[in-house]
Design a protein around this motif. Structure first.
Motif, PDB file in Angstrom:
ATOM      1  N   MET A  29       1.124  -1.224   0.234  1.00 16.11           N
ATOM      2  CA  MET A  29      -0.072   0.158   0.129  1.00 16.11           C
ATOM      3  C   MET A  29       1.178   1.172   0.391  1.00 16.11           C
ATOM      4  O   MET A  29       0.432   2.218  -1.081  1.00 16.11           O
ATOM      5  N   ASP A  30       1.463   1.323   0.969  1.00 17.39           N
ATOM      6  CA  ASP A  30       2.360   2.326   1.157  1.00 17.39           C
ATOM      7  C   ASP A  30       3.416   2.405  -0.286  1.00 17.39           C
ATOM      8  O   ASP A  30       3.309   4.093  -1.329  1.00 17.39           O
ATOM      9  N   LEU A  31       3.510   1.632  -1.191  1.00 22.86           N
ATOM     10  CA  LEU A  31       4.564   1.838  -3.054  1.00 22.86           C
ATOM     11  C   LEU A  31       3.517   2.190  -3.724  1.00 22.86           C
ATOM     12  O   LEU A  31       3.271   2.949  -4.247  1.00 22.86           O
ATOM     13  N   LEU A  32       1.974   1.921  -3.248  1.00 23.40           N
ATOM     14  CA  LEU A  32       0.875   2.080  -4.627  1.00 23.40           C
ATOM     15  C   LEU A  32       0.760   3.534  -4.442  1.00 23.40           C
ATOM     16  O   LEU A  32      -0.030   4.708  -5.018  1.00 23.40           O
ATOM     17  N   LEU A  33       0.545   4.309  -3.299  1.00 20.02           N
ATOM     18  CA  LEU A  33       0.293   5.718  -2.683  1.00 20.02           C
ATOM     19  C   LEU A  33       1.470   6.161  -3.673  1.00 20.02           C
ATOM     20  O   LEU A  33       1.322   7.363  -3.644  1.00 20.02           O
ATOM     21  N   ARG A  55      -6.858   2.430 -10.691  1.00 20.24           N
ATOM     22  CA  ARG A  55      -7.624   2.928 -11.768  1.00 20.24           C
ATOM     23  C   ARG A  55      -7.094   4.503 -11.668  1.00 20.24           C
ATOM     24  O   ARG A  55      -6.973   4.492 -12.818  1.00 20.24           O
ATOM     25  N   CYS A  56      -7.068   5.161 -10.500  1.00 19.56           N
ATOM     26  CA  CYS A  56      -6.625   6.657 -10.981  1.00 19.56           C
ATOM     27  C   CYS A  56      -5.560   6.326 -11.339  1.00 19.56           C
ATOM     28  O   CYS A  56      -5.427   7.496 -12.611  1.00 19.56           O
ATOM     29  N   ARG A  57      -4.501   5.713 -11.213  1.00 16.66           N
ATOM     30  CA  ARG A  57      -2.736   5.639 -11.412  1.00 16.66           C
ATOM     31  C   ARG A  57      -2.770   5.406 -13.460  1.00 16.66           C
ATOM     32  O   ARG A  57      -2.308   5.958 -13.675  1.00 16.66           O
ATOM     33  N   PRO A 100       6.315   5.364 -16.071  1.00 14.68           N
ATOM     34  CA  PRO A 100       7.454   4.492 -15.571  1.00 14.68           C
ATOM     35  C   PRO A 100       7.297   2.810 -15.679  1.00 14.68           C
ATOM     36  O   PRO A 100       5.913   2.014 -15.361  1.00 14.68           O
ATOM     37  N   SER A 101       8.266   1.545 -15.924  1.00 17.29           N
ATOM     38  CA  SER A 101       8.164   0.421 -15.528  1.00 17.29           C
ATOM     39  C   SER A 101       7.574   0.011 -14.636  1.00 17.29           C
ATOM     40  O   SER A 101       6.904  -1.266 -15.353  1.00 17.29           O
ATOM     41  N   GLY A 102       7.269   0.012 -13.246  1.00 19.12           N
ATOM     42  CA  GLY A 102       6.741  -0.740 -12.759  1.00 19.12           C
ATOM     43  C   GLY A 102       4.871  -0.002 -12.602  1.00 19.12           C
ATOM     44  O   GLY A 102       3.854  -1.688 -13.028  1.00 19.12           O
ATOM     45  N   TYR A 103       4.656   1.022 -13.417  1.00 24.46           N
ATOM     46  CA  TYR A 103       3.248   0.833 -14.312  1.00 24.46           C
ATOM     47  C   TYR A 103       3.092  -0.295 -15.087  1.00 24.46           C
ATOM     48  O   TYR A 103       2.024  -0.662 -15.136  1.00 24.46           O
ATOM     49  N   VAL A 104       3.551  -0.367 -16.193  1.00 28.95           N
ATOM     50  CA  VAL A 104       3.661  -0.989 -17.237  1.00 28.95           C
ATOM     51  C   VAL A 104       3.649  -2.321 -17.526  1.00 28.95           C
ATOM     52  O   VAL A 104       2.409  -3.219 -17.371  1.00 28.95           O
ATOM     53  N   THR A 105       4.198  -2.766 -16.045  1.00 27.10           N
ATOM     54  CA  THR A 105       4.077  -4.413 -15.301  1.00 27.10           C
ATOM     55  C   THR A 105       2.937  -4.953 -15.101  1.00 27.10           C
ATOM     56  O   THR A 105       2.135  -5.494 -15.576  1.00 27.10           O
ATOM     57  N   TRP A 106       2.668  -3.826 -14.082  1.00 21.67           N
ATOM     58  CA  TRP A 106       1.384  -3.855 -13.388  1.00 21.67           C
ATOM     59  C   TRP A 106       0.237  -3.857 -14.482  1.00 21.67           C
ATOM     60  O   TRP A 106      -0.917  -4.185 -13.740  1.00 21.67           O
ATOM     61  N   ALA A 107       0.532  -2.929 -15.394  1.00 16.41           N
ATOM     62  CA  ALA A 107      -0.759  -2.436 -16.735  1.00 16.41           C
ATOM     63  C   ALA A 107      -1.008  -3.812 -16.733  1.00 16.41           C
ATOM     64  O   ALA A 107      -2.362  -4.164 -17.460  1.00 16.41           O
ATOM     65  N   LEU A 108      -0.140  -4.429 -17.455  1.00 14.20           N
ATOM     66  CA  LEU A 108      -0.252  -5.432 -18.501  1.00 14.20           C
ATOM     67  C   LEU A 108      -0.447  -6.844 -17.450  1.00 14.20           C
ATOM     68  O   LEU A 108      -1.506  -7.217 -17.876  1.00 14.20           O
TER      69      LEU A 108
END
Length: 249
Positions: A12-16, A143-145, A165-173
């Motif tokens: 959660m802290d990372l997501l925030l 969803r917001c991100r 960011p690569s972390g966002y791309v990995t999660w979204a994929l």
């Protein structure tokens, strides 16, 4: 709780932090927006940049409404329906650049303030998206991100999918491909060469290879990118974003 929820608790802290970073990037990108730029076309057909900015502001209001509901168990005023959001979009898009940006920043600030007020246990309360599907409150941040990162590209002000960011791309994929697999999307395998990640969707169909951000852009309806390689014609993805499929409801 499901495994997905347990992972969310640990992260959660990372997501925030990642949500705040997406907010900051959009606000910096709009720092020098002019009135002329606000009225120019965005990357979305039929939408000016003013439409995109207004949409982001009203979406942030919806996400804050959902988080407040999860935190308090009480609706903080009436919820905007699709008609109200459409009306707000049409009425708000023609404002000056200063008004547009100030509105978005205020909406995002209120959303971030609400995230600080949500107790840890409330992040797992199920809330309902306007489309009717349910998810834990913490998924509101994802969803917001996704909305911020995707529409930041749509603003066409120099931020591209390569800047994701690569972390966002990995999660979204991960999220998008899981949903497409459940919908029998006609692709056998996806390989993100820069992420050293591959996903198997089906026993037959196209194999798609390329940078992760280019694959995600294609799946999000912002492609296809010329850097993608496929051994068969690329199918047209369904309208994005899609509801997740972890079975929270």
């Amino acid at each position: 709780m499901t495994e997905t929820t347990d992972i969310a608790l640990a992260d959660m802290d990372l997501l925030l932090d990642e949500t705040r970073a997406s907010v900051a990037r959009v606000c910096v990108g709009l720092g020098s927006l002019t009135d002329l730029q606000a009225r120019e076309p965005s990357g979305l057909p039929g939408w000016s940049r003013g439409h995109v900015i207004t949409h982001l502001a009203r979406s942030a209001d919806v996400y804050r409404w959902l988080l407040t509901l999860a935190r308090t168990g009480t609706e903080s005023g009436p919820r905007a329906d699709a008609a109200a959001l459409d009306r707000a979009l049409r009425e708000g898009a023609e404002r000056s650049a200063g008004e547009l940006v100030a509105d978005l920043r205020a909406s995002l600030d209120r959303l971030l303030d609400e995230t600080q007020a949500v107790p840890a246990e409330c992040w797992f309360i199920l809330v309902t998206a306007l489309a009717g599907w349910r998810h834990p409150a913490w998924f509101t941040l994802q969803r917001c991100r996704r909305e911020l990162e995707t529409h930041h590209v749509d603003l066409d002000l120099g931020y591209t999918t390569a800047d994701w960011p690569s972390g966002y791309v990995t999660w979204a994929l991960d999220d998008t491909i899981a949903t497409l697999t459940a919908r029998d999307f006609p692709v056998a395998r996806v390989h993100a060469t820069d992420l050293d990640r591959a996903w198997t969707l089906a026993p037959s169909g196209a194999t798609v290879t390329g940078p992760g951000h280019a694959i995600l852009a294609w799946l999000a309806g912002r492609g296809p990118d010329t850097r993608l390689r496929s051994d068969a014609p690329l199918p047209t993805p369904p309208r994005w974003p899609l509801p997740p499929t972890p079975g929270w409801a």
